[in-house]
Design a protein around this motif. Structure first.
Motif, PDB file in Angstrom:
ATOM      1  N   VAL A  43       0.842  -1.405   0.274  1.00 48.46           N
ATOM      2  CA  VAL A  43      -0.162   0.388   0.127  1.00 48.46           C
ATOM      3  C   VAL A  43       0.839   1.060  -0.056  1.00 48.46           C
ATOM      4  CG1 VAL A  43      -1.688   1.388   1.077  1.00 48.46           C
ATOM      5  CG2 VAL A  43      -1.704  -1.550   1.187  1.00 48.46           C
ATOM      6  N   VAL A  44       1.724   1.096   0.930  1.00 44.68           N
ATOM      7  CA  VAL A  44       3.240   2.670   0.848  1.00 44.68           C
ATOM      8  C   VAL A  44       4.150   2.469  -0.495  1.00 44.68           C
ATOM      9  CG1 VAL A  44       4.964   3.113   2.047  1.00 44.68           C
ATOM     10  CG2 VAL A  44       2.900   2.054   3.832  1.00 44.68           C
ATOM     11  N   GLU A  45       4.007   1.431  -1.034  1.00 48.62           N
ATOM     12  CA  GLU A  45       4.628   1.737  -2.069  1.00 48.62           C
ATOM     13  C   GLU A  45       4.170   2.527  -2.993  1.00 48.62           C
ATOM     14  OE1 GLU A  45       7.513  -0.187  -3.547  1.00 48.62           O
ATOM     15  OE2 GLU A  45       8.718  -0.074  -1.503  1.00 48.62           O
ATOM     16  N   LYS A  46       2.483   1.692  -3.134  1.00 50.25           N
ATOM     17  CA  LYS A  46       1.954   2.372  -4.336  1.00 50.25           C
ATOM     18  C   LYS A  46       1.649   4.241  -3.835  1.00 50.25           C
ATOM     19  CE  LYS A  46      -0.291  -1.349  -5.623  1.00 50.25           C
ATOM     20  NZ  LYS A  46      -1.101  -2.731  -4.838  1.00 50.25           N
ATOM     21  N   ILE A  47       1.358   4.372  -2.601  1.00 50.71           N
ATOM     22  CA  ILE A  47       0.718   5.892  -2.220  1.00 50.71           C
ATOM     23  C   ILE A  47       2.184   6.491  -2.754  1.00 50.71           C
ATOM     24  CG2 ILE A  47       0.796   7.093  -0.090  1.00 50.71           C
ATOM     25  CD1 ILE A  47      -1.992   5.924  -0.221  1.00 50.71           C
ATOM     26  N   ILE A  48       3.152   5.718  -2.478  1.00 56.91           N
ATOM     27  CA  ILE A  48       4.401   7.120  -2.658  1.00 56.91           C
ATOM     28  C   ILE A  48       4.420   6.805  -4.355  1.00 56.91           C
ATOM     29  CG2 ILE A  48       7.164   7.170  -2.165  1.00 56.91           C
ATOM     30  CD1 ILE A  48       7.068   5.829  -0.142  1.00 56.91           C
ATOM     31  N   THR A  49       4.323   6.104  -5.068  1.00 52.59           N
ATOM     32  CA  THR A  49       4.423   6.741  -6.324  1.00 52.59           C
ATOM     33  C   THR A  49       3.222   7.197  -7.241  1.00 52.59           C
ATOM     34  OG1 THR A  49       5.119   4.502  -6.405  1.00 52.59           O
ATOM     35  CG2 THR A  49       4.309   5.522  -9.013  1.00 52.59           C
ATOM     36  N   ARG A  86      13.570   7.317  -8.514  1.00 51.91           N
ATOM     37  CA  ARG A  86      13.787   5.813  -8.516  1.00 51.91           C
ATOM     38  C   ARG A  86      12.827   5.405  -7.959  1.00 51.91           C
ATOM     39  NH1 ARG A  86      16.798   2.810  -3.528  1.00 51.91           N
ATOM     40  NH2 ARG A  86      15.661   1.224  -3.315  1.00 51.91           N
ATOM     41  N   ASN A  87      12.685   4.129  -9.227  1.00 53.57           N
ATOM     42  CA  ASN A  87      11.251   3.116  -9.455  1.00 53.57           C
ATOM     43  C   ASN A  87      11.147   1.986  -9.121  1.00 53.57           C
ATOM     44  OD1 ASN A  87      11.211   4.878 -12.231  1.00 53.57           O
ATOM     45  ND2 ASN A  87      12.970   3.631 -12.709  1.00 53.57           N
ATOM     46  N   GLY A  88      10.154   2.113  -7.334  1.00 56.05           N
ATOM     47  CA  GLY A  88       9.557   1.432  -6.370  1.00 56.05           C
ATOM     48  C   GLY A  88      11.170   1.102  -5.142  1.00 56.05           C
ATOM     49  N   ALA A 104       4.738 -14.370  17.859  1.00 59.65           N
ATOM     50  CA  ALA A 104       4.269 -14.229  16.260  1.00 59.65           C
ATOM     51  C   ALA A 104       5.859 -13.287  16.052  1.00 59.65           C
ATOM     52  CB  ALA A 104       2.916 -12.863  15.706  1.00 59.65           C
ATOM     53  N   GLU A 105       5.984 -13.516  14.530  1.00 61.72           N
ATOM     54  CA  GLU A 105       7.014 -13.322  13.868  1.00 61.72           C
ATOM     55  C   GLU A 105       6.627 -11.882  13.519  1.00 61.72           C
ATOM     56  OE1 GLU A 105       9.938 -14.344  12.796  1.00 61.72           O
ATOM     57  OE2 GLU A 105      10.162 -16.265  14.117  1.00 61.72           O
ATOM     58  N   MET A 106       7.841 -10.754  13.839  1.00 59.29           N
ATOM     59  CA  MET A 106       7.754  -9.333  14.374  1.00 59.29           C
ATOM     60  C   MET A 106       8.857  -8.066  13.340  1.00 59.29           C
ATOM     61  SD  MET A 106       5.518  -9.096  15.723  1.00 59.29           S
ATOM     62  CE  MET A 106       5.626  -7.407  17.131  1.00 59.29           C
ATOM     63  N   ALA A 107       8.531  -7.864  12.481  1.00 64.45           N
ATOM     64  CA  ALA A 107       9.834  -7.093  11.970  1.00 64.45           C
ATOM     65  C   ALA A 107       9.555  -5.362  11.811  1.00 64.45           C
ATOM     66  CB  ALA A 107       9.315  -7.428  10.666  1.00 64.45           C
ATOM     67  N   ILE A 108      10.793  -5.020  11.581  1.00 64.23           N
ATOM     68  CA  ILE A 108      10.647  -3.444  11.238  1.00 64.23           C
ATOM     69  C   ILE A 108      10.085  -3.086   9.775  1.00 64.23           C
ATOM     70  CG2 ILE A 108      12.308  -1.547  11.449  1.00 64.23           C
ATOM     71  CD1 ILE A 108      13.375  -2.935  14.611  1.00 64.23           C
ATOM     72  N   ILE A 109       9.866  -2.136   9.602  1.00 61.02           N
ATOM     73  CA  ILE A 109       9.536  -1.708   8.086  1.00 61.02           C
ATOM     74  C   ILE A 109       9.723  -0.087   8.170  1.00 61.02           C
ATOM     75  CG2 ILE A 109       7.341  -1.408   8.180  1.00 61.02           C
ATOM     76  CD1 ILE A 109       7.000  -1.637   5.148  1.00 61.02           C
ATOM     77  N   GLU A 110      11.042  -0.132   7.582  1.00 58.16           N
ATOM     78  CA  GLU A 110      11.296   1.499   7.177  1.00 58.16           C
ATOM     79  C   GLU A 110      12.143   1.603   6.321  1.00 58.16           C
ATOM     80  OE1 GLU A 110      14.630   1.306   9.837  1.00 58.16           O
ATOM     81  OE2 GLU A 110      15.986  -0.084   8.258  1.00 58.16           O
ATOM     82  N   PHE A 111      11.827   3.393   5.486  1.00 60.32           N
ATOM     83  CA  PHE A 111      12.287   3.609   4.066  1.00 60.32           C
ATOM     84  C   PHE A 111      13.145   3.246   3.909  1.00 60.32           C
ATOM     85  CE2 PHE A 111       8.703   6.523   4.958  1.00 60.32           C
ATOM     86  CZ  PHE A 111       7.657   6.407   3.582  1.00 60.32           C
ATOM     87  N   VAL A 112      13.827   3.028   2.747  1.00 61.99           N
ATOM     88  CA  VAL A 112      14.948   2.526   2.130  1.00 61.99           C
ATOM     89  C   VAL A 112      16.223   3.715   2.399  1.00 61.99           C
ATOM     90  CG1 VAL A 112      16.659   1.490  -0.103  1.00 61.99           C
ATOM     91  CG2 VAL A 112      15.036   0.824   0.808  1.00 61.99           C
TER      92      VAL A 112
END
Length: 112
Positions: A43-49, A86-88, A104-112
């Protein structure tokens, strides 16, 4: 909007994702489960594009998802221009192991 059901009714799932997108764009990183992080990424990638266009139509499309006006402004003024060439692939997901309560398997999501 989403592929995975995440064990929630449609309206709840969409509302949860809108909240997560808004929180993520506001803080630029987030700790969540891996499954939710993968959904959030799409969802975030589509919003940024969409935000990279910065015309009236794209602004209205972003306002339909992002729940806070100042976060939308931040998207158009800071985040989208940062990835103009940057393209995606604007985000990364880092696994951080199981959560203490339910494993539950946890993760951190962040900007590159």
């Amino acid at each position: 909007m989403a592929m995975r059901k995440l064990g929630r009714p449609t309206a709840h799932r969409k509302a949860m994702l809108r909240g997560m997108v808004t929180h993520f764009l506001e803080n630029e990183r987030m700790e969540t489960t891996i499954t939710r992080a993968k959904e959030l990424r799409s969802v975030v990638e589509k919003i940024i594009t969409t935000g990279k266009k910065s015309d009236l139509h794209s602004k209205r499309q972003v306002y339909a998802v992002v729940t806070k006006e100042d976060v939308s402004k931040k998207l158009f003024d800071e985040i989208a221009p940062r990835y103009a060439d940057r393209n995606g692939g604007y985000t990364r997901i880092i696994r951080i192991g199981p959560r203490r309560g339910d494993a539950a398997e946890m993760a951190i999501i962040e900007f590159v």
